[in-house]
Motif scaffolding. Structure first.
Motif, PDB file in Angstrom:
ATOM      1  N   MET A   1     -58.106 -31.125 -17.473  1.00  0.00           N
ATOM      2  CA  MET A   1     -56.899 -31.001 -16.888  1.00  0.00           C
ATOM      3  C   MET A   1     -57.290 -31.923 -15.254  1.00  0.00           C
ATOM      4  N   SER A   2     -55.980 -32.723 -15.277  1.00  0.00           N
ATOM      5  CA  SER A   2     -56.442 -33.802 -14.637  1.00  0.00           C
ATOM      6  C   SER A   2     -55.466 -33.778 -13.155  1.00  0.00           C
ATOM      7  N   GLY A   3     -55.879 -34.169 -11.887  1.00  0.00           N
ATOM      8  CA  GLY A   3     -55.260 -33.322 -10.876  1.00  0.00           C
ATOM      9  C   GLY A   3     -54.521 -34.785  -9.968  1.00  0.00           C
ATOM     10  N   THR A   4     -53.959 -34.030  -8.570  1.00  0.00           N
ATOM     11  CA  THR A   4     -53.264 -35.312  -8.750  1.00  0.00           C
ATOM     12  C   THR A   4     -53.791 -34.480  -6.376  1.00  0.00           C
ATOM     13  N   ALA A   5     -54.099 -35.215  -6.151  1.00  0.00           N
ATOM     14  CA  ALA A   5     -54.418 -35.301  -4.143  1.00  0.00           C
ATOM     15  C   ALA A   5     -52.975 -34.262  -3.922  1.00  0.00           C
ATOM     16  N   GLY A   6     -53.294 -33.448  -2.537  1.00  0.00           N
ATOM     17  CA  GLY A   6     -52.245 -33.019  -2.756  1.00  0.00           C
ATOM     18  C   GLY A   6     -50.928 -33.706  -1.229  1.00  0.00           C
ATOM     19  N   GLY A   7     -49.916 -33.406  -1.739  1.00  0.00           N
ATOM     20  CA  GLY A   7     -48.815 -33.250  -0.930  1.00  0.00           C
ATOM     21  C   GLY A   7     -49.076 -32.996   0.575  1.00  0.00           C
ATOM     22  N   GLY A   8     -48.249 -33.766   1.812  1.00  0.00           N
ATOM     23  CA  GLY A   8     -48.160 -32.967   3.249  1.00  0.00           C
ATOM     24  C   GLY A   8     -46.955 -32.173   3.607  1.00  0.00           C
ATOM     25  N   ILE A   9     -46.580 -31.297   3.965  1.00  0.00           N
ATOM     26  CA  ILE A   9     -45.437 -31.171   4.635  1.00  0.00           C
ATOM     27  C   ILE A   9     -45.452 -31.006   6.432  1.00  0.00           C
ATOM     28  N   VAL A  10     -43.904 -31.194   6.706  1.00  0.00           N
ATOM     29  CA  VAL A  10     -44.089 -30.863   7.649  1.00  0.00           C
ATOM     30  C   VAL A  10     -41.882 -30.511   8.067  1.00  0.00           C
ATOM     31  N   PHE A  11     -42.481 -29.357   8.415  1.00  0.00           N
ATOM     32  CA  PHE A  11     -41.248 -28.571   9.385  1.00  0.00           C
ATOM     33  C   PHE A  11     -40.381 -28.819  10.727  1.00  0.00           C
ATOM     34  N   ASP A  12     -40.054 -29.004  10.667  1.00  0.00           N
ATOM     35  CA  ASP A  12     -39.187 -30.587  12.123  1.00  0.00           C
ATOM     36  C   ASP A  12     -38.296 -29.508  12.453  1.00  0.00           C
ATOM     37  N   ALA A  13     -38.271 -28.634  12.920  1.00  0.00           N
ATOM     38  CA  ALA A  13     -36.997 -27.847  13.685  1.00  0.00           C
ATOM     39  C   ALA A  13     -35.844 -27.115  13.193  1.00  0.00           C
ATOM     40  N   VAL A  14     -37.165 -26.566  12.033  1.00  0.00           N
ATOM     41  CA  VAL A  14     -35.459 -26.435  10.774  1.00  0.00           C
ATOM     42  C   VAL A  14     -34.644 -24.961  11.063  1.00  0.00           C
ATOM     43  N   THR A  15     -34.312 -24.247  11.247  1.00  0.00           N
ATOM     44  CA  THR A  15     -32.825 -23.737  11.576  1.00  0.00           C
ATOM     45  C   THR A  15     -32.201 -23.576   9.853  1.00  0.00           C
ATOM     46  N   LYS A  16     -32.360 -21.919   9.527  1.00  0.00           N
ATOM     47  CA  LYS A  16     -31.329 -21.450   8.576  1.00  0.00           C
ATOM     48  C   LYS A  16     -30.309 -20.388   8.830  1.00  0.00           C
ATOM     49  N   SER A  17     -29.398 -20.626   8.957  1.00  0.00           N
ATOM     50  CA  SER A  17     -28.181 -19.679   9.158  1.00  0.00           C
ATOM     51  C   SER A  17     -27.428 -19.338   7.826  1.00  0.00           C
ATOM     52  N   TYR A  18     -26.975 -18.326   7.766  1.00  0.00           N
ATOM     53  CA  TYR A  18     -26.151 -17.309   6.348  1.00  0.00           C
ATOM     54  C   TYR A  18     -24.475 -17.125   6.952  1.00  0.00           C
ATOM     55  N   ALA A  19     -23.663 -17.783   6.708  1.00  0.00           N
ATOM     56  CA  ALA A  19     -22.003 -17.405   7.339  1.00  0.00           C
ATOM     57  C   ALA A  19     -21.706 -15.620   6.338  1.00  0.00           C
ATOM     58  N   ARG A  20     -21.611 -15.412   6.415  1.00  0.00           N
ATOM     59  CA  ARG A  20     -20.924 -14.182   5.502  1.00  0.00           C
ATOM     60  C   ARG A  20     -19.387 -13.567   6.135  1.00  0.00           C
ATOM     61  N   GLY A  21     -18.274 -14.008   5.822  1.00  0.00           N
ATOM     62  CA  GLY A  21     -17.307 -13.653   6.864  1.00  0.00           C
ATOM     63  C   GLY A  21     -17.388 -13.936   8.221  1.00  0.00           C
ATOM     64  N   ALA A  22     -17.123 -13.218   9.023  1.00  0.00           N
ATOM     65  CA  ALA A  22     -17.246 -13.626  10.425  1.00  0.00           C
ATOM     66  C   ALA A  22     -18.727 -12.633  10.899  1.00  0.00           C
TER      67      ALA A  22
END
Length: 343
Positions: free
Chosen positions: A1-22
């Protein structure tokens, strides 16, 4: 099995909101984190903390309401259509409930992502056999999920996640449906993937044992926010947030039953935390011999955190005020932490 060096992850001021009606529900609030390439990063929190939403932003299954998610310097949150599908091939996902198709063999479950990519049946089966061998399931390639144990199903799930040779593996509560022995085997497999192929692994869990045994760094989430972040050792030794202390207490309980504290009294009731060579010191013998106080040993335990040994002692010390001050100074100079014990 060949491998690939891992990638970096950056969360930059991440906000997640869900609107359900009001009603608007915010699952993530201004989350900023960096996951270095080739590391194992843990995110821990109780149900509803936002950790599963966070991990799903890495492969574009969730889009932030605001902020950015960068994977290998690419803003995954801005991609759509074909560009998003291409980027998703660099990320594999391991699920809590395995998500295998019951009508397909283990080999065909693993080959399915490749077949959806347009890989020929022969090449897809060849790659599936390669990763099934890597996870130790060569003899189960023709078996269907109904004939496999929970641990074997999760190994098939891991093989499927590895089929595209991704830079990043996302593990969403992947051991919570498994017994302790099987969990240990899956964690060993994830460590091997990280060690041999440099794959970046992002793990979300509510189990502190998983963080202790697997991750290099950890972020603690509560109410959609990161309340603490650091190395796993620092988090165990010096937890700051209430949520962190709660999780650490599941591994290294910090207190005593209230009945014991009430009976013994709080004065001279001390908890010591010891790290590595400190564990090997004859502390109690020295305290009695060199300081001249009486010591009642109430609790002792030891655990392994990555390559470090962490020990804990809870004792009751009695003596004159002067001797008590001397005893406190004696211990403070020899352990990583000394604190009063409360119920």
């Amino acid at each position: 099995m060949s491998g690939t060096a891992g990638g970096g992850i950056v969360f930059d001021a991440v906000t997640k909101s869900y609107a359900r009606g009001a009603v608007t529900t915010t699952a993530l609030r201004d989350v900023s984190l960096q996951v270095a390439p080739g590391t194992i990063f843990g995110v821990i929190g109780y149900s509803g903390a936002g950790k599963s939403t966070l991990i799903r932003t890495v492969n574009g299954l969730e889009k932030p309401t605001s902020g950015r998610v960068l994977v290998d310097d690419i803003d995954i949150s801005s991609l759509r259509g074909r560009a998003l599908r291409a980027a998703q091939k660099n990320t594999g996902m391991i699920f809590q409930q395995f998500n295998l198709l019951e009508t397909l063999s283990a080999r065909d479950n693993v080959a399915l992502p490749l077949r959806l990519d347009g890989v020929s049946p022969a090449d897809a089966r060849r790659r599936a056999d390669e990763v099934l061998d890597f996870v130790g399931l060569t003899d189960k390639a023709a078996s269907h999920p109904g004939d496999l144990s929970g641990g074997q199903k999760q190994r098939v799930g891991i093989a499927r996640a590895l089929a595209r040779n991704p830079k990043i593996l996302l593990s969403d509560e992947s051991t919570s449906a498994l017994d302790p022995a099987t969990t240990a085997q899956i964690l060993d497999l994830l460590r091997r993937i990280n060690r041999e192929y440099g794959t970046t692994i992002l793990v979300v869990t509510h189990e502190m044992d998983v963080i202790k045994d697997l991750a290099h760094e950890v972020a603690v989430m509560a109410g959609g926010e990161v309340v603490e972040h650091g190395t796993v050792l620092d988090t165990f030794v010096r937890p700051r947030a209430d949520a962190t202390r709660d999780f650490v207490d599941t591994i290294v309980p910090r207190g005593l039953p209230r009945r014991v504290v009430d009976q013994l009294g709080g004065e001279g009731l001390w908890r010591m935390l010891l790290l590595d060579a400190e564990v090997e010191q004859p502390l109690i013998t020295g305290l009695i011999r060199d300081v001249g106080v009486d010591v009642n040993m109430l609790h002792a335990d030891m655990t392994q955190i990555q390559e470090h040994t962490v020990g804990q002692l809870i004792i009751k010390v009695t003596g004159s005020p002067e001797k008590m001050r001397e005893a406190h100074q004696y211990l403070s100079e020899r352990v990583v932490e000394l604190e009063e014990v409360t119920a």
